[in-house]
Design an enzyme around this catalytic site. Structure first.
Site, PDB file in Angstrom:
ATOM      1  N   ASP A  44      28.422  16.416  42.946  1.00  0.00           N
ATOM      2  CA  ASP A  44      27.859  15.907  44.189  1.00  0.00           C
ATOM      3  C   ASP A  44      28.880  15.011  44.897  1.00  0.00           C
ATOM      4  O   ASP A  44      29.553  14.197  44.262  1.00  0.00           O
ATOM      5  CB  ASP A  44      26.602  15.091  43.831  1.00  0.00           C
ATOM      6  CG  ASP A  44      25.745  14.749  45.028  1.00  0.00           C
ATOM      7  OD1 ASP A  44      25.329  15.671  45.732  1.00  0.00           O
ATOM      8  OD2 ASP A  44      25.484  13.545  45.250  1.00  0.00           O
ATOM      9  N   GLU A  87      30.975  19.673  45.703  1.00  0.00           N
ATOM     10  CA  GLU A  87      30.477  19.583  47.070  1.00  0.00           C
ATOM     11  C   GLU A  87      31.561  18.894  47.894  1.00  0.00           C
ATOM     12  O   GLU A  87      31.825  17.706  47.705  1.00  0.00           O
ATOM     13  CB  GLU A  87      29.186  18.762  47.143  1.00  0.00           C
ATOM     14  CG  GLU A  87      28.650  18.690  48.566  1.00  0.00           C
ATOM     15  CD  GLU A  87      27.616  17.588  48.796  1.00  0.00           C
ATOM     16  OE1 GLU A  87      26.805  17.748  49.706  1.00  0.00           O
ATOM     17  OE2 GLU A  87      27.631  16.571  48.086  1.00  0.00           O
TER      18      GLU A  87
HETATM   19  C1  GLC Z   1      24.612  15.549  48.364  1.00  0.00           C
HETATM   20  C2  GLC Z   1      23.363  16.312  47.996  1.00  0.00           C
HETATM   21  C3  GLC Z   1      22.233  15.778  48.823  1.00  0.00           C
HETATM   22  C4  GLC Z   1      22.050  14.322  48.526  1.00  0.00           C
HETATM   23  C5  GLC Z   1      23.357  13.560  48.741  1.00  0.00           C
HETATM   24  C6  GLC Z   1      23.285  12.203  48.160  1.00  0.00           C
HETATM   25  O1  GLC Z   1      24.981  15.755  49.676  1.00  0.00           O
HETATM   26  O2  GLC Z   1      23.567  17.681  48.166  1.00  0.00           O
HETATM   27  O3  GLC Z   1      21.044  16.472  48.578  1.00  0.00           O
HETATM   28  O4  GLC Z   1      21.058  13.788  49.335  1.00  0.00           O
HETATM   29  O5  GLC Z   1      24.430  14.207  48.092  1.00  0.00           O
HETATM   30  O6  GLC Z   1      23.297  12.292  46.746  1.00  0.00           O
END
Ligand code: GLC
Ligand code: CA
Length: 553
Positions: free
Chosen positions: A226, A283
């Protein structure tokens, strides 16, 4: 010289069998499960790990399964659920609402028995404010865990240390919250309940290495990371920065070129390299493609895959997708592997994005996009429900639960036509899309012209074709509205023609620059039957995509 053997899986039960070998994350088709919404096993209206286990046959292992090779499961760890699990209060346990560690082990064993790998969601950027680490950190300025989070003094006028903004600005604009106990602000680019960890602190790094090993030793096959692109902040905010951030921007935009962030990713890659066949996918919300591919590492020594979100923002059109594909192909380092995705839990679903007010148009386009996703050079990630063309659901105001308007794309999986969609025997935590009466797995399984049948068909084609799985990519010249490309390997050649126009388009074969002989349509996004239209041109119907085989090429 003695070469150390890599660490294998803990035991027979947790070893993946069947399925793909070490390159599973390059050659396979991956699938995202949002665990709250997939399947509820105990009637509390919230999906859980046992529920996922019950539904594995949908995913792989039987002749009529979808045929995917791995699932990424969004967080299932103990959490106050301010951000539905992306606020973690304990990284090495399972939230009771999702089950137990034993349920995880059982899911892993059952998945592995079907050749399905399991990717766990690691959330290193921030913890929950309910994590014991943060409770300690905020308790006093001299607590040993004080420096585990990003604390800074107020400006002389009492305002936040700098002008950084929170991503969840509906809830709070500033990325800082004042904590009266110790008279400092803490950083939280997301919710105030999600304080950022300080990745300059070696003890934080050590704690996370333990967490990675905890899941790897249990047999998990990898991690989705993440906020991988923002984890390490510029050093000087930790030291108490006054004024604007060093890049002079007002928004919260930590640089993706922070060298220490890449150093951190290299240490994780080394750690994973101690194990067999494991992977990371980060991500990386980085819009500049040249910077996005930095996350693979200069020497392919950082992330195995950096999520490429460029399709999520691409306007509908052949040139739009052709450009994005060619750009990624051009900038990705040698030896690194692309990936593509059309939807996830943070974005509107593909068929709704493409609908432009007409959901049946959205679904036709969704079929074309599916063919593109499953035939490009790169690992496809399918968000749960996309395989049946699930659309964003209407959410009545009183049922809104997410802080950033993401409920519509997170509604229960539509398994059947019943009111709760086969998802739960209780009251679902989010409303079920009323479309489940017609858009559901059970109905689509029986219908050869359904979205599910198309996904299954295309995944099977991909599995059977080395050229589609790992061959080269080459754009072919084609009429403006048609995105055409070849995938080639060792003499096997597959050609894909995607018509992004809502009218028929004839594609002259001579123009494509491929030998006309032995050309055969293998699959079409149009319902099966009656598509032997190959003469001097191939007639593409509106929104139609075809996958061609070139015999003997
Ligand atoms: C990432 C996740 C999202 C979350 C954010 C904070 O972007 O995909 O769902 O709200 O991180 O953890
Ligand atoms: Ca449940």
């Amino acid at each position: 010289m003695i070469v150390n053997a890599r660490r294998g899986y803990p035991d027979e039960v947790s070893r993946p069998r069947g399925g793909l070998g070490p390159e599973w994350w390059r050659e396979g088709v991956l699938y995202q499960v949002y665990p709250r919404s997939y399947q509820d096993s105990n009637g509390d209206g919230i999906g859980d790990l046992r529920g996922i286990t019950q539904r594995l046959d949908h995913l792989a292992g039987r002749d009529d399964s979808l045929g995917i090779d791995g699932i990424w499961i969004s967080p299932f760890f103990p959490s106050p659920m301010a951000d539905f699990g992306y606020d973690v209060a304990d990284y090495t346990d399972v939230d009771p609402r999702f089950g137990t560690l034993a349920d995880f082990d059982e899911l892993l064993a059952q998945a592995h028995a079907r050749g399905i790998r399991i990717i766990v969601d690691l959330v290193p950027n921030h913890t929950s404010d309910q994590h014991p680490w943060f409770a300690e950190s905020r308790s006093s300025r001299t607590n040993p865990k004080r420096d585990w989070y990003v604390w800074a003094d107020p400006k002389p006028d009492g305002s936040p240390p700098n002008a950084w903004r929170s991503v969840f600005n509906r809830v709070k604009k500033e990325a800082w919250t004042f904590d009266a106990t110790t008279g400092q602000y803490y950083l939280h680019p997301f919710l105030p309940q999600q304080p950022d960890l300080n990745w300059w602190n070696p003890e934080v790094r050590k704690a996370f290495e333990g967490i990675l090993r905890f899941w790897l030793d249990r047999g998990a096959d990898g991690f989705r990371i993440d906020v991988a692109h923002k984890t390490v902040k510029p050093r000087d905010i930790g030291a108490g920065l006054f004024g604007e951030n060093p890049r002079g921007t007002r928004d919260f935009t930590p640089p993706a070129d922070e060298p220490e962030l890449h150093a951190l990713l290299r240490t994780w890659r080394k750690l994973l390299n101690e194990y067999d066949d494991r992977m990371t996918v980060g991500e990386c919300v980085v819009l500049d493609p040249d910077r996005l591919v930095d996350f693979y590492g200069a020497d392919n020594d950082e992330l195995h895959l950096a999520f490429n979100f460029h399709f999520l923002r691409a306007p509908w059109g052949a040139q739009s997708f052709r450009d994005r594909t060619e750009t990624f192909e051009r900038v990705i380092p040698n030896g690194a592997w692309p990936d593509y995705t059309l939807s996830n839990h943070d974005n509107p679903r593909a068929v709704s994005r493409y609908a432009g007010g007409d959901i049946s148009r959205g679904r036709r386009r969704g079929r074309l996009a599916a063919m593109m996703l499953l035939t490009l050079r790169g690992t496809p990630f399918i968000y749960y429900g996309e395989e049946i063309g699930m659309a964003d659901a209407p959410i009545p105001a009183k049922r809104i639960v997410d802080v950033a308007g993401r409920d519509p794309e997170r509604t229960p999986m539509q398994w059947d036509a019943s009111p709760a969609a086969g998802f739960t025997t209780g009251d679902p935590w989010l409303p079920v899309n009323p479309e489940t009466a017609t858009i559901n797995v059970e109905a689509q399984r029986r219908d050869p012209s359904s979205m599910f049948s198309l996904y299954r068909r295309l995944i099977a084609e991909r599995r059977a074709s080395p050229a589609l799985r790992r061959g080269s990519y080459r754009t072919l010249p084609a009429p403006n509205d048609v995105f055409a490309y070849a995938r080639e390997l060792d003499g096997e050649r597959r050609v894909v023609l995607l018509n992004f126009a809502d009218r028929a388009v004839p594609v002259p074969i001579a123009k494509l620059g491929i030998p006309p002989d032995g050309l055969r349509i293998d699959a079409s996004t149009e319902p099966p039957g009656g598509h032997e239209r190959i003469g001097k041109t191939i007639e593409l119907a509106p929104d139609e995509g075809v996958l061609l085989d070139l015999d003997g090429s």
